[in-house]
Design a protein around this motif. Sequence first.
Motif, PDB file in Angstrom:
ATOM      1  N   TYR A  92      47.143 -14.734   4.061  1.00 32.08           N
ATOM      2  CA  TYR A  92      45.977 -14.824   4.930  1.00 32.08           C
ATOM      3  C   TYR A  92      46.417 -15.313   6.305  1.00 32.08           C
ATOM      4  O   TYR A  92      47.358 -16.092   6.431  1.00 32.08           O
ATOM      5  CB  TYR A  92      44.960 -15.825   4.369  1.00 32.08           C
ATOM      6  CG  TYR A  92      44.147 -15.316   3.210  1.00 32.08           C
ATOM      7  CD1 TYR A  92      42.772 -15.195   3.317  1.00 32.08           C
ATOM      8  CD2 TYR A  92      44.735 -14.990   2.000  1.00 32.08           C
ATOM      9  CE1 TYR A  92      42.009 -14.756   2.261  1.00 32.08           C
ATOM     10  CE2 TYR A  92      43.987 -14.542   0.930  1.00 32.08           C
ATOM     11  CZ  TYR A  92      42.629 -14.419   1.066  1.00 32.08           C
ATOM     12  OH  TYR A  92      41.878 -13.985   0.013  1.00 32.08           O
ATOM     13  N   TYR A 108      40.379 -18.749   7.527  1.00 28.56           N
ATOM     14  CA  TYR A 108      41.437 -17.789   7.233  1.00 28.56           C
ATOM     15  C   TYR A 108      40.837 -16.395   7.048  1.00 28.56           C
ATOM     16  O   TYR A 108      39.685 -16.243   6.647  1.00 28.56           O
ATOM     17  CB  TYR A 108      42.148 -18.152   5.928  1.00 28.56           C
ATOM     18  CG  TYR A 108      42.911 -19.447   5.966  1.00 28.56           C
ATOM     19  CD1 TYR A 108      44.261 -19.475   6.310  1.00 28.56           C
ATOM     20  CD2 TYR A 108      42.307 -20.642   5.622  1.00 28.56           C
ATOM     21  CE1 TYR A 108      44.976 -20.664   6.312  1.00 28.56           C
ATOM     22  CE2 TYR A 108      43.007 -21.839   5.624  1.00 28.56           C
ATOM     23  CZ  TYR A 108      44.341 -21.843   5.972  1.00 28.56           C
ATOM     24  OH  TYR A 108      45.042 -23.012   5.976  1.00 28.56           O
ATOM     25  N   TYR A 110      41.937 -12.417   5.443  1.00 27.89           N
ATOM     26  CA  TYR A 110      42.838 -11.470   4.810  1.00 27.89           C
ATOM     27  C   TYR A 110      42.323 -10.089   5.166  1.00 27.89           C
ATOM     28  O   TYR A 110      41.198  -9.720   4.816  1.00 27.89           O
ATOM     29  CB  TYR A 110      42.842 -11.648   3.290  1.00 27.89           C
ATOM     30  CG  TYR A 110      43.748 -10.665   2.587  1.00 27.89           C
ATOM     31  CD1 TYR A 110      45.121 -10.901   2.510  1.00 27.89           C
ATOM     32  CD2 TYR A 110      43.249  -9.511   2.025  1.00 27.89           C
ATOM     33  CE1 TYR A 110      45.966 -10.008   1.877  1.00 27.89           C
ATOM     34  CE2 TYR A 110      44.088  -8.605   1.386  1.00 27.89           C
ATOM     35  CZ  TYR A 110      45.437  -8.858   1.318  1.00 27.89           C
ATOM     36  OH  TYR A 110      46.275  -7.970   0.702  1.00 27.89           O
TER      37      TYR A 110
END
Length: 154
Positions: A92, A108, A110
């Motif tokens: 991430y 974060y 991803y």
Amino acid sequence: MRRLLSILSLLIIPMVSFAQMSDLEEIYEEYAGKEGCESYIYGKRMISMMQENASNDVKKLLGGIDKIRIISAVGDSGSLQSKVISAIEGDYELISRMDEGGSSSRFYLYDTGDKHSKMSFVMVNSTSDRCVILEIIGKFDVKDISKLSVIGQK
């Protein structure tokens, strides 16, 4: 045959890259129902009900979200925070981090960069005695996530 293998590889790559999220799923399952923890999972149907009184921007954002997971832990907060950060660091991207007066917030993302793949946005908020983890999974524009804070407010 070569064409079939190319098509299969295009279908499998997004699934393999999204498989990393199973680490977070395991953490959610571990903490769900645990003493001192609260956990919430909002699925696609619940998210669609949230769209009813929302603005058009929020409706569009919610339409791309598949799942929202939240865990709040009291007492075991350091352990939860460490497990989540260990599970996501490396895969991430850290978007931002804020530390102030004993509390820490980290955000974060991803994202494989493939417009057909799902994304995962994770917020880790912790103090000395509480840790809250929020994960949003789906296809959305990260800059629109802040619009979700208006849901349920008049």
